[in-house]
Design an enzyme around this catalytic site. Structure first.
Site, PDB file in Angstrom:
ATOM      1  CB  CYS A  25      19.696 -23.699  22.901  1.00 32.81           C
ATOM      2  SG  CYS A  25      20.976 -23.273  21.735  1.00 32.81           S
ATOM      3  CG  ASP A  26      15.770 -24.113  23.149  1.00 36.33           C
ATOM      4  OD1 ASP A  26      16.203 -23.388  24.070  1.00 36.33           O
ATOM      5  OD2 ASP A  26      15.515 -23.668  22.017  1.00 36.33           O
ATOM      6  CB  CYS A  75      19.509 -24.470  19.261  1.00 39.88           C
ATOM      7  SG  CYS A  75      20.997 -24.686  20.244  1.00 39.88           S
TER       8      CYS A  75
HETATM    9  C1  FAD Z   1      15.535 -19.889  18.753  1.00 38.75           C
HETATM   10  C2  FAD Z   1      16.975 -19.926  19.187  1.00 38.75           C
HETATM   11  C3  FAD Z   1      17.290 -20.191  20.506  1.00 38.75           C
HETATM   12  C4  FAD Z   1      18.618 -20.232  20.910  1.00 38.75           C
HETATM   13  N1  FAD Z   1      18.882 -20.456  22.217  1.00 38.75           N
HETATM   14  C5  FAD Z   1      20.171 -20.462  22.636  1.00 38.75           C
HETATM   15  C6  FAD Z   1      20.480 -20.705  24.000  1.00 38.75           C
HETATM   16  O1  FAD Z   1      19.580 -20.914  24.832  1.00 38.75           O
HETATM   17  N2  FAD Z   1      21.789 -20.693  24.351  1.00 38.75           N
HETATM   18  C7  FAD Z   1      22.801 -20.490  23.462  1.00 38.75           C
HETATM   19  O2  FAD Z   1      23.971 -20.477  23.854  1.00 38.75           O
HETATM   20  N3  FAD Z   1      22.541 -20.277  22.159  1.00 38.75           N
HETATM   21  C8  FAD Z   1      21.253 -20.250  21.736  1.00 38.75           C
HETATM   22  N4  FAD Z   1      20.974 -20.073  20.411  1.00 38.75           N
HETATM   23  C9  FAD Z   1      22.102 -19.905  19.475  1.00 38.75           C
HETATM   24  C10 FAD Z   1      22.634 -18.479  19.563  1.00 38.75           C
HETATM   25  O3  FAD Z   1      21.557 -17.586  19.487  1.00 38.75           O
HETATM   26  C11 FAD Z   1      23.637 -18.221  18.449  1.00 38.75           C
HETATM   27  O4  FAD Z   1      24.704 -19.140  18.554  1.00 38.75           O
HETATM   28  C12 FAD Z   1      24.179 -16.798  18.561  1.00 38.75           C
HETATM   29  O5  FAD Z   1      23.127 -15.877  18.482  1.00 38.75           O
HETATM   30  C13 FAD Z   1      25.181 -16.510  17.440  1.00 38.75           C
HETATM   31  O6  FAD Z   1      25.570 -15.173  17.549  1.00 38.75           O
HETATM   32  P1  FAD Z   1      26.178 -14.363  16.324  1.00 38.75           P
HETATM   33  O7  FAD Z   1      26.417 -12.992  16.835  1.00 38.75           O
HETATM   34  O8  FAD Z   1      27.293 -15.111  15.744  1.00 38.75           O
HETATM   35  O9  FAD Z   1      25.064 -14.365  15.195  1.00 38.75           O
HETATM   36  P2  FAD Z   1      23.531 -13.955  15.194  1.00 38.75           P
HETATM   37  O10 FAD Z   1      22.927 -13.996  16.532  1.00 38.75           O
HETATM   38  O11 FAD Z   1      22.937 -14.800  14.110  1.00 38.75           O
HETATM   39  O12 FAD Z   1      23.547 -12.426  14.721  1.00 38.75           O
HETATM   40  C14 FAD Z   1      23.864 -12.073  13.410  1.00 38.75           C
HETATM   41  C15 FAD Z   1      23.708 -10.576  13.234  1.00 38.75           C
HETATM   42  O13 FAD Z   1      24.199 -10.229  11.937  1.00 38.75           O
HETATM   43  C16 FAD Z   1      23.290  -9.355  11.320  1.00 38.75           C
HETATM   44  N5  FAD Z   1      23.438  -9.467   9.864  1.00 38.75           N
HETATM   45  C17 FAD Z   1      23.224 -10.529   9.045  1.00 38.75           C
HETATM   46  N6  FAD Z   1      23.439 -10.197   7.767  1.00 38.75           N
HETATM   47  C18 FAD Z   1      23.811  -8.888   7.763  1.00 38.75           C
HETATM   48  C19 FAD Z   1      24.143  -7.939   6.758  1.00 38.75           C
HETATM   49  N7  FAD Z   1      24.163  -8.258   5.450  1.00 38.75           N
HETATM   50  N8  FAD Z   1      24.444  -6.677   7.136  1.00 38.75           N
HETATM   51  C20 FAD Z   1      24.452  -6.320   8.444  1.00 38.75           C
HETATM   52  N9  FAD Z   1      24.138  -7.170   9.433  1.00 38.75           N
HETATM   53  C21 FAD Z   1      23.819  -8.432   9.090  1.00 38.75           C
HETATM   54  C22 FAD Z   1      21.927  -9.783  11.836  1.00 38.75           C
HETATM   55  O14 FAD Z   1      20.984  -8.742  11.672  1.00 38.75           O
HETATM   56  C23 FAD Z   1      22.278 -10.056  13.302  1.00 38.75           C
HETATM   57  O15 FAD Z   1      22.247  -8.864  14.032  1.00 38.75           O
HETATM   58  C24 FAD Z   1      19.659 -20.019  19.967  1.00 38.75           C
HETATM   59  C25 FAD Z   1      19.340 -19.757  18.635  1.00 38.75           C
HETATM   60  C26 FAD Z   1      18.023 -19.715  18.243  1.00 38.75           C
HETATM   61  C27 FAD Z   1      17.671 -19.426  16.796  1.00 38.75           C
END
Ligand code: FAD
Length: 308
Positions: free
Chosen positions: A134-135, A131
């Site tokens: 983000c970084d 990202c």
């Molecule tokens: C390395 C990294 C660094 C980042 N740094 C930043 C940052 O500094 N600032 C920022 O704003 N954003 C950052 N991001 C982006 C940010 O993390 C994401 O935008 C955010 O986490 C999205 O949230 P979400 O809840 O939509 O999904 P996710 O965080 O992807 O969570 C998805 C959840 O769904 C669950 N899940 C998936 N499939 C299933 C299933 N079949 N059954 C049950 N549960 C399931 C997973 O286990 C997980 O708990 C970063 C991302 C990464 C990878």
């Protein structure tokens, strides 16, 4: 019978849990394979409002989880393997367990595609990132690489050139999937140097806990080389976690859920939030914001539809 089940415990799912918990709906959250979601695997988060000195991703997630638990959210481990959305109550299956719910919030996120190297996985958050927004800021004045050949790789390379002293755009072919306009814009950027056709073979140095260089192999000459860089951005796309919803909820051509009027899917009572329905912003704060929207939409739905 549950009022609301939330699939996923990333920022979107946990924010939905805080809101539905505070609305007295006693939400059940299914953790999935990655409890805490993507932030659980990163290090410093500097752009989530409210933390002037930044906060570690796992700490931010842990705070949200405790906040949700304080308002009565119940957490279950396991991943959803099937859903029956054909009638209410919806049936949600996680392995051997089946749960019934009056409303459903899908917050299962999207997983960044990786190259598949062990070193890459170990160095995520320690110089390897998926990202740029983000970084990028962490790499001011540094030499870095972006891996990929699509529009998002070009966009990330251009964005990162604001901070880095040099950006290498590494791609395994001489041809790019990116649009001509993006390729031209990237080629015109003096800070960006194209390296093709090269394959990334290794990222070092895991033993030092940070990125120092990458080993590349030229796909035509088979010659190996070492490229010193401080950061590597993998920009080869994301895979939304929507397999169990195929044929049941509307998706775009890449598998992202389609929402309308806020967080609504095509099935009344099923809502979607976070990266699973957002291929554009992909930020913790936008995921949290849409988790809030889904929770309010679910709450209103349950209030209006006492029959379900
Ligand atoms: C390395 C990294 C660094 C980042 N740094 C930043 C940052 O500094 N600032 C920022 O704003 N954003 C950052 N991001 C982006 C940010 O993390 C994401 O935008 C955010 O986490 C999205 O949230 P979400 O809840 O939509 O999904 P996710 O965080 O992807 O969570 C998805 C959840 O769904 C669950 N899940 C998936 N499939 C299933 C299933 N079949 N059954 C049950 N549960 C399931 C997973 O286990 C997980 O708990 C970063 C991302 C990464 C990878």
């Amino acid at each position: 019978m549950n009022n609301v089940i939330i699939i996923g415990s990333g920022c979107a799912g946990l924010t939905a849990a805080i809101y539905t918990g505070r609305a007295n709906l006693k939400p059940m959250v299914i953790d999935g394979h990655e409890p805490g979601g993507q932030l659980a695997i990163t290090t410093m988060v500097e752009n989530f409002p409210g933390f002037p000195d930044g906060i570690l991703g796992p700490d931010l997630i842990d705070n949200m989880r405790k906040q949700a638990q304080r308002f009565g959210a119940e957490f279950k481990s396991g991943a959803i393997t099937d859903v029956d959305l054909s009638k209410r109550p919806f049936k949600i299956t996680a392995g051997n367990e089946t749960y019934e719910t009056r409303a459903l919030i899908v917050a299962s996120g999207a997983t960044a595609r990786l190259l598949g190297l062990e070193s890459e996985r170990k160095l995520i958050g320690y110089g390897v990132s998926t990202c740029a927004t983000c970084d990028g800021y962490f790499f001011r004045g540094k030499e870095i690489a972006v891996v990929g050949g699509g529009d998002s790789a070009m966009e990330e390379a251009n964005f990162l050139s604001r901070f880095a002293s040099r950006v290498y755009l590494v791609h395994r072919r001489n041809e790019f999937r990116a649009s001509k306009i993006m390729i031209d814009r990237t080629r015109a950027n003096e800070k960006i140097q194209f390296l093709t056709p090269v394959v990334v073979e290794e990222i070092s140095d895991v033993s030092k806990g940070g990125v120092e260089n990458m080993t590349l192999r030229n796909a035509e000459t088979n010659q190996a080389s070492t490229l010193p860089v401080s950061g590597i951005f993998i920009a080869i796309g994301h895979l939304p976690n929507t397999k169990v919803f195929r044929g049941k909820l509307d998706m775009d051509e890449n598998g992202y859920l389609i929402t309308r009027y806020g967080s609504q899917t095509k099935i009344p009572g099923v809502f979607a939030a976070g990266d699973v329905q957002d291929h554009h912003y992909k930020q913790a704060v936008t995921a949290a914001g849409s988790g809030c929207m889904a929770a309010i939409d679910a709450e209103k739905f349950l209030e209006m539809r006492a029959d379900v």
